[in-house]
Design a protein around this motif. Structure first.
Motif, PDB file in Angstrom:
ATOM      1  N   GLY A 152       0.813  -0.906  -0.077  1.00 18.94           N
ATOM      2  CA  GLY A 152       0.030  -0.051  -0.223  1.00 18.94           C
ATOM      3  C   GLY A 152       0.910   1.397   0.229  1.00 18.94           C
ATOM      4  N   TRP A 153       0.143   2.412  -0.130  1.00 14.72           N
ATOM      5  CA  TRP A 153       0.918   3.656  -0.192  1.00 14.72           C
ATOM      6  C   TRP A 153       0.286   4.642   1.156  1.00 14.72           C
ATOM      7  CZ3 TRP A 153       3.667   5.725  -4.629  1.00 14.72           C
ATOM      8  CH2 TRP A 153       3.789   4.869  -5.654  1.00 14.72           C
ATOM      9  N   PRO A 154       1.157   4.695   2.060  1.00 14.38           N
ATOM     10  CA  PRO A 154       0.884   5.420   3.003  1.00 14.38           C
ATOM     11  C   PRO A 154       0.779   6.828   2.598  1.00 14.38           C
ATOM     12  CG  PRO A 154       2.777   4.241   3.874  1.00 14.38           C
ATOM     13  CD  PRO A 154       2.508   3.866   2.216  1.00 14.38           C
ATOM     14  N   THR A 155      -0.348   7.542   2.848  1.00 18.42           N
ATOM     15  CA  THR A 155      -0.518   8.939   2.541  1.00 18.42           C
ATOM     16  C   THR A 155       0.546   9.659   3.082  1.00 18.42           C
ATOM     17  OG1 THR A 155      -1.899   9.166   4.650  1.00 18.42           O
ATOM     18  CG2 THR A 155      -3.222   8.737   2.458  1.00 18.42           C
ATOM     19  N   PRO A 156       0.699  10.963   2.450  1.00 14.94           N
ATOM     20  CA  PRO A 156       1.844  11.782   2.947  1.00 14.94           C
ATOM     21  C   PRO A 156       1.681  12.231   4.541  1.00 14.94           C
ATOM     22  CG  PRO A 156       1.089  12.396   0.800  1.00 14.94           C
ATOM     23  CD  PRO A 156       0.042  11.437   1.142  1.00 14.94           C
ATOM     24  N   LEU A 157       0.356  12.570   4.798  1.00 15.78           N
ATOM     25  CA  LEU A 157       0.070  12.784   6.375  1.00 15.78           C
ATOM     26  C   LEU A 157      -0.080  11.364   7.007  1.00 15.78           C
ATOM     27  CD1 LEU A 157      -0.188  14.967   8.533  1.00 15.78           C
ATOM     28  CD2 LEU A 157      -2.786  14.905   7.989  1.00 15.78           C
ATOM     29  N   GLY A 158       0.710  11.146   8.074  1.00 19.17           N
ATOM     30  CA  GLY A 158       0.098  10.122   9.082  1.00 19.17           C
ATOM     31  C   GLY A 158      -0.161  10.992  10.367  1.00 19.17           C
ATOM     32  N   VAL A 159      -1.457  10.725  10.914  1.00 17.29           N
ATOM     33  CA  VAL A 159      -1.915  11.496  12.064  1.00 17.29           C
ATOM     34  C   VAL A 159      -1.412  10.931  13.453  1.00 17.29           C
ATOM     35  CG1 VAL A 159      -3.720  12.536  13.230  1.00 17.29           C
ATOM     36  CG2 VAL A 159      -3.738  12.673  10.759  1.00 17.29           C
ATOM     37  N   THR A 160      -0.681  11.410  14.226  1.00 24.15           N
ATOM     38  CA  THR A 160      -0.427  11.105  15.505  1.00 24.15           C
ATOM     39  C   THR A 160      -0.957  12.029  16.552  1.00 24.15           C
ATOM     40  OG1 THR A 160       1.809  12.512  15.235  1.00 24.15           O
ATOM     41  CG2 THR A 160       1.834  10.027  14.879  1.00 24.15           C
ATOM     42  N   LEU A 161      -1.521  11.425  17.575  1.00 23.23           N
ATOM     43  CA  LEU A 161      -2.173  11.932  18.417  1.00 23.23           C
ATOM     44  C   LEU A 161      -1.670  11.718  19.897  1.00 23.23           C
ATOM     45  CD1 LEU A 161      -6.008  11.749  17.134  1.00 23.23           C
ATOM     46  CD2 LEU A 161      -4.353  13.592  16.836  1.00 23.23           C
ATOM     47  N   ASN A 162      -1.107  12.853  20.763  1.00 18.53           N
ATOM     48  CA  ASN A 162      -0.565  12.480  21.900  1.00 18.53           C
ATOM     49  C   ASN A 162      -1.859  12.525  22.907  1.00 18.53           C
ATOM     50  OD1 ASN A 162       0.554  12.527  24.230  1.00 18.53           O
ATOM     51  ND2 ASN A 162       2.276  13.697  23.833  1.00 18.53           N
ATOM     52  N   THR A 163      -2.472  11.513  23.507  1.00 15.41           N
ATOM     53  CA  THR A 163      -3.451  11.617  24.448  1.00 15.41           C
ATOM     54  C   THR A 163      -3.182  11.845  25.666  1.00 15.41           C
ATOM     55  OG1 THR A 163      -3.317   9.138  24.538  1.00 15.41           O
ATOM     56  CG2 THR A 163      -4.883  10.367  22.561  1.00 15.41           C
ATOM     57  N   ALA A 164      -2.040  11.680  26.106  1.00 15.19           N
ATOM     58  CA  ALA A 164      -1.489  12.004  27.761  1.00 15.19           C
ATOM     59  C   ALA A 164      -2.168  13.270  28.126  1.00 15.19           C
ATOM     60  CB  ALA A 164      -0.162  11.960  27.862  1.00 15.19           C
ATOM     61  N   GLY A 165      -3.107  12.882  29.233  1.00 13.44           N
ATOM     62  CA  GLY A 165      -3.689  14.218  29.931  1.00 13.44           C
ATOM     63  C   GLY A 165      -4.725  15.036  29.210  1.00 13.44           C
ATOM     64  N   VAL A 166      -4.784  14.678  28.064  1.00 14.31           N
ATOM     65  CA  VAL A 166      -5.908  15.664  27.395  1.00 14.31           C
ATOM     66  C   VAL A 166      -7.071  14.897  27.020  1.00 14.31           C
ATOM     67  CG1 VAL A 166      -4.481  17.477  26.298  1.00 14.31           C
ATOM     68  CG2 VAL A 166      -4.582  15.154  25.217  1.00 14.31           C
ATOM     69  N   ARG A 167      -8.294  15.323  26.685  1.00  6.10           N
ATOM     70  CA  ARG A 167      -9.430  14.699  26.146  1.00  6.10           C
ATOM     71  C   ARG A 167      -9.431  15.325  24.679  1.00  6.10           C
ATOM     72  NH1 ARG A 167     -15.137  15.752  28.009  1.00  6.10           N
ATOM     73  NH2 ARG A 167     -16.382  13.849  27.049  1.00  6.10           N
ATOM     74  N   LEU A 168      -9.417  14.490  23.741  1.00  2.01           N
ATOM     75  CA  LEU A 168      -9.547  15.016  22.399  1.00  2.01           C
ATOM     76  C   LEU A 168     -10.811  14.894  21.748  1.00  2.01           C
ATOM     77  CD1 LEU A 168      -6.175  13.652  21.185  1.00  2.01           C
ATOM     78  CD2 LEU A 168      -6.589  15.942  21.922  1.00  2.01           C
ATOM     79  N   PHE A 169     -11.821  14.102  22.461  1.00  2.00           N
ATOM     80  CA  PHE A 169     -13.028  13.786  21.543  1.00  2.00           C
ATOM     81  C   PHE A 169     -14.170  13.839  22.944  1.00  2.00           C
ATOM     82  CE2 PHE A 169      -9.796  11.886  18.709  1.00  2.00           C
ATOM     83  CZ  PHE A 169     -10.319  12.144  17.942  1.00  2.00           C
ATOM     84  N   ASP A 170     -15.192  14.122  22.674  1.00  2.00           N
ATOM     85  CA  ASP A 170     -16.267  14.150  23.749  1.00  2.00           C
ATOM     86  C   ASP A 170     -16.889  12.915  23.670  1.00  2.00           C
ATOM     87  OD1 ASP A 170     -18.197  14.161  21.706  1.00  2.00           O
ATOM     88  OD2 ASP A 170     -18.898  16.313  21.808  1.00  2.00           O
ATOM     89  N   GLY A 171     -17.835  12.772  24.350  1.00  2.00           N
ATOM     90  CA  GLY A 171     -18.579  11.370  24.470  1.00  2.00           C
ATOM     91  C   GLY A 171     -19.616  10.886  23.109  1.00  2.00           C
TER      92      GLY A 171
END
Ligand SMILES: Cc1cc2nc3c(=O)[nH]c(=O)nc-3n(C[C@H](O)[C@H](O)[C@H](O)COP(=O)(O)O)c2cc1C
Length: 201
Positions: A152-171
């Motif tokens: 496969g061809w990984p897209t140019p952007l790979g998304v990395t999310l540092n979840t330490a101590g943060v809430r990135l999404f609601d319920g």
């Protein structure tokens, strides 16, 4: 690069994007990020199918000598077989892709003898969450190596999310961070091969 999704559009077909990933944890940030990206892909005109934490946990452990497939295993393989693009989303577990996600990816060995071998030529979006940037980076590199192994061809952007101590999404799985939301939208654009309209257009 997106010749599979472009080819789908050129032939009048709706591009089909398959998302594989998440964890079994209620409110999984990895699965929320994947769901948000698939929603963006739908806004861009794609049809999508999610195999999230619950579906992945129902898959038996992959055994190379075992040829029989459950309904869940067949559904995943068949979805990827007809996909124009794929998105993998994994937490960083001990510096790499989680066993849950890798077990599903191992099942794609069933595509080895297909006319389109594995993910040959397909754009593949990669999303990683981890409780620190080091885990994000090592896991993204591992995931991209897996995508390369599957042709496969990984897209140019790979998304990395540092979840330490943060809430990135609601319920409800809505993204609470504008920059994260924008990254996931860009990832969807790169997977589907379509730019979002400019705000106000
Ligand atoms: C078994 C296990 C191993 C983990 N290993 C790492 C790691 O090596 N590096 C890291 O940054 N975070 C690590 N984490 C944290 C997770 O990657 C992080 O919390 C992730 O965002 C969880 O995803 P979820 O919200 O989808 O469940 C680990 C968590 C678990 C449960």
């Amino acid at each position: 690069m997106n010749h599979t999704t472009n080819a789908a559009r050129a032939s009048g077909r709706t591009p089909f994007v398959v998302g594989i990933g998440g964890t079994t944890r209620p409110g999984s940030s990895t699965e929320s990020a994947l769901r948000a990206t698939l929603r963006h892909a739908e806004e861009l005109g794609a049809e999508t199918r999610l195999f999230g934490g619950e579906a992945l946990a129902a898959l038996a452990g992959y055994s190379p000598e075992q040829g029989e497939r459950t309904e869940g295993q067949r559904a995943l393989v068949e979805a990827v077989r007809r996909a124009d693009a794929v998105i993998f989303a994994s937490p960083g577990y001990h510096g790499g892709v989680s066993g849950l996600v890798k077990n599903a990816i191992d099942l794609l060995e069933d595509l080895r003898a297909d006319e389109r071998v594995y993910l040959d030529g397909m754009p593949v979006g990669c999303i990683v969450t981890a409780a620190g940037w080091q885990g994000c980076n090592t896991t993204l590199a591992a995931m991209r190596s897996i995508v390369h192994a599957l042709r496969g061809w990984p897209t140019p952007l790979g998304v990395t999310l540092n979840t330490a101590g943060v809430r990135l999404f609601d319920g409800d799985g809505q993204c609470l961070d504008a920059q994260v939301g924008a990254s996931l939208r860009t990832l969807a654009e790169q997977v589907v091969g379509v730019r979002s309209p400019m705000p106000g257009n």
